[in-house]
Write an enzyme that holds these catalytic residues in place. Structure first.
Site, PDB file in Angstrom:
ATOM      1  N   ASP A 239       0.873  -1.170   0.000  1.00 10.55           N
ATOM      2  CA  ASP A 239       0.000   0.000   0.000  1.00 10.55           C
ATOM      3  C   ASP A 239       0.907   1.216   0.000  1.00 10.55           C
ATOM      4  O   ASP A 239       1.769   1.357   0.874  1.00 10.55           O
ATOM      5  CB  ASP A 239      -0.858   0.033   1.272  1.00 10.55           C
ATOM      6  CG  ASP A 239      -1.965  -1.010   1.259  1.00 10.55           C
ATOM      7  OD1 ASP A 239      -2.074  -1.745   0.271  1.00 10.55           O
ATOM      8  OD2 ASP A 239      -2.721  -1.072   2.244  1.00 10.55           O
ATOM      9  N   ASP A 401     -13.312  -4.336  -1.445  1.00  4.74           N
ATOM     10  CA  ASP A 401     -13.102  -3.980  -0.036  1.00  4.74           C
ATOM     11  C   ASP A 401     -14.396  -4.175   0.755  1.00  4.74           C
ATOM     12  O   ASP A 401     -15.075  -3.210   1.116  1.00  4.74           O
ATOM     13  CB  ASP A 401     -12.663  -2.504   0.075  1.00  4.74           C
ATOM     14  CG  ASP A 401     -11.385  -2.224  -0.688  1.00  4.74           C
ATOM     15  OD1 ASP A 401     -10.430  -3.001  -0.559  1.00  4.74           O
ATOM     16  OD2 ASP A 401     -11.350  -1.220  -1.435  1.00  4.74           O
TER      17      ASP A 401
END
Ligand code: 1PR
Length: 549
Positions: A239, A401
């Site tokens: 990330d 997600d």
């Protein structure tokens, strides 16, 4: 540097191939018109996407006859993926379009009743003569090495048929199907896998082809221990976001919160776990089968202006020869000067910088909502559809997600629920998985099954299945979620969120049919290396690919 001619007949994402060719000491000259083929000594035909599209583009551009002549003249020719398939008579993928017809056989679709299609990941290319008696191989292929494949169609292997016609054949096995992984005769070399994405093993094949080093005898240690078949794919995920000083850093959250929670910086600065390019290289050398970058705050910035991220991709792709995925902000957008930029152009920019796949998050949720509002009709305009059409399904990952929403009983929601073994503190033991956008900041009225079915219909090639409840928890993957999603679709699923120890990877491969598993925090905090995860899996009897130096 000596040169090789490369035929880029569509806007392919072939920067990785150029990097790989440079890495083994050759320069690329582009074939821009049929005349250039005539001047080529060594010619490589990379193939992306659809057989029919590839062959008709080559035909339209007037390339087919010069390629045929090049091959007939005995000059070195290498076809990669659809470039190999082009050598065949035709393909089930588009029966109206003929191939070059060098090999009198047809390409067929994999059977998807018992396995995911496309076939994605690291598999073998074992010369059929490396049987312990002859131990021969071609173009540096080793029976103990693994190579990166991504395709839905392949040439089925019929023992002895092509060999009796002078071909050397190397095979791979996917499920119950044995197919041609690579093939060679005289001046021709075809690889169904992507050598440019197959680490050192792939570079060895490219080098051998370019150096004209066709046959090798294998030492016994390269034959013993060979195991045909798809390995368990382990992905390292980075990330990436800008920290408060404006630098792009690798970060990692707990349930997507990336701010420090303890120590001097508690509640304040973004957790900084290292530099993206260095960390990607580290994971490649530990044996990561793929590296994924997620630009997690891209929804705030215009990705077109995101030159640091492009630079990261460029630099990573020069030294990391496994597939690279980039996610974050892949959608129709507006440039800083107000110009509208379609998602396809955003993706193209990333592909040109070295990405092999793009991962689409928020935009796929909105696209799926529109798909259901339109009565399950495809618009042809979504990011998934346009990118998949131009670059092939294999280039489009959808990142999901989801988070759990508990209910007392299934009738309390119109969404698909599961009965969970993990009730919440109120004792509710049914839940559904709600999709979110903008890094979990906003929830939407669509469940994960609806989403994955819609994006599969739109042409997504793979699902990156995160789980907000599990993210950063080190408590293992959400097996219930993974089983539920796997049962709904045919395309491969990457299990993500919650890995804390190597045993979690063994558990997810044992208890679900996931196609790959991803880890982040446990690697970034140096608690475990990718090598340790793979060693552990190997002790548990799973087939894995180990890094070749
Ligand atoms: O919506 O297309 O712009 O894409 C944004 C992308 O950024 C999405 O893929 C979304 O998953 C990701 N993202 C957004 N915010 C965050 C955040 O953490 N605040 N990261 C975020 C999600 C990625 C996970 C993580 C696993 C494994 N994190 O894949 O790597 O949960 O972690 P673990 O092994 O440490 O548990 P768009």
């Amino acid at each position: 540097m000596p040169t090789v001619h490369l035929l880029d007949y569509v806007a392919g994402n072939i920067r990785s191939l150029v990097n790989a060719i440079n890495q083994v000491g050759y320069d690329v000259e582009w074939v821009k018109c049929p005349e250039d083929v005539k001047n080529a000594d060594k010619l490589i035909l990379p193939g992306v996407g659809h057989f029919g599209h590839c062959l008709s583009q080559l035909d339209k551009g007037g390339f087919l006859e010069p390629i045929r002549q090049h091959i007939e003249a005995g000059k070195p020719f290498m076809g990669i993926c659809v470039g190999l398939q082009a050598l065949f008579q035709g393909s089930e993928e588009d029966s109206d379009v003929p191939g070059l017809g060098v090999i009198p056989m047809r390409i067929q679709k994999f059977n998807d009743t018992s396995k995911s299609v496309p076939h994605i990941g690291w598999n073998s290319a074992i010369d059929t003569r490396s049987d312990g008696t002859k131990n021969q191989s071609f173009y540096g292929l080793r029976p103990t090495s693994k190579y990166y494949y991504v395709h839905s169609y392949a040439a089925p292997y019929n023992p002895g048929v092509l060999e009796s016609d002078g071909w050397s054949v190397a095979t791979a096995t996917y499920g119950e199907e044995e197919f041609i992984g690579a093939i060679s005769r005289g001046n021709i070399f075809g690889a169904q896998f992507h050598p440019e994405k197959s680490g050192v093993a792939g570079l060895r094949a490219i080098r051998a082809f370019l150096n004209g080093d066709q046959f090798q005898s294998l030492s016994q240690d390269l034959v013993t221990g060979k195991e045909n078949g798809l390995t368990r794919r382990i992905i390292a995920c980075l990330d990436v976001r800008t920290n408060d000083s404006g630098d792009l850093v690798v970060t990692k959250g707990d349930q997507y919160d990336v701010r420090e929670k303890s120590g001097a910086d508690a509640g304040g600065s973004v957790r900084n776990l290292g530099k993206p390019v260095d960390m990607a290289k580290k994971y490649y050398e530990q044996g990561a089968d793929e590296v994924t970058f997620l630009n997690i705050t891209s929804f705030r910035n215009c990705p077109i202006a995101d030159t640091p991220m492009l630079e990261i991709l460029r630099r990573t792709s020069e030294t990391v020869f496994v597939p690279l995925t980039i996610g974050g902000g892949i959608k129709d957008t507006v440039d800083t000067d107000g110009t509208k930029v379609p998602a396809l152009d955003v993706a193209t920019m990333y592909f040109k910088s070295g990405a092999d796949k793009v991962s689409i998050g928020s935009d796929s949720v909105f696209a799926a909502e529109d798909y259901y509002h339109a009565g399950e009709k495809l618009s042809g305009q979504t990011a998934i559809e346009t990118i998949s059409k131009a670059y092939g399904k294999q280039a489009v990952v959808v990142s999901v997600d989801p988070k759990r929403v508990y209910v007392d009983k299934p009738e309390d929601t119109h969404h698909h629920t599961i009965k969970t073994q993990f009730p919440n503190t109120d004792g509710q033991n049914f839940c559904w998985y709600q999709c979110t956008v903008k890094g979990g900041r906003e929830t939407r009225d669509i469940d994960v099954r609806q989403l994955v079915r819609a994006v599969e219909a739109m042409g997504a090639g793979e699902i990156l299945l995160n789980c907000i409840d599990k993210d950063g928890s080190n408590s293992g993957f959400d097996l219930e979620l993974i089983k539920d999603v796997k049962a709904a679709i045919k395309i491969p699923v990457i299990a993500s969120s919650g890995a804390g120890v190597p045993a979690h990877f063994a558990e997810v491969f044992n208890k679900t049919t996931t196609d790959a598993a991803l880890g982040a925090g446990m690697f970034h905090r140096s608690e475990y290396t990718v090598t340790e995860v793979k060693d552990y899996l190997q002790t548990k009897g799973f087939l894995v690919r180990q890094f070749e130096a």
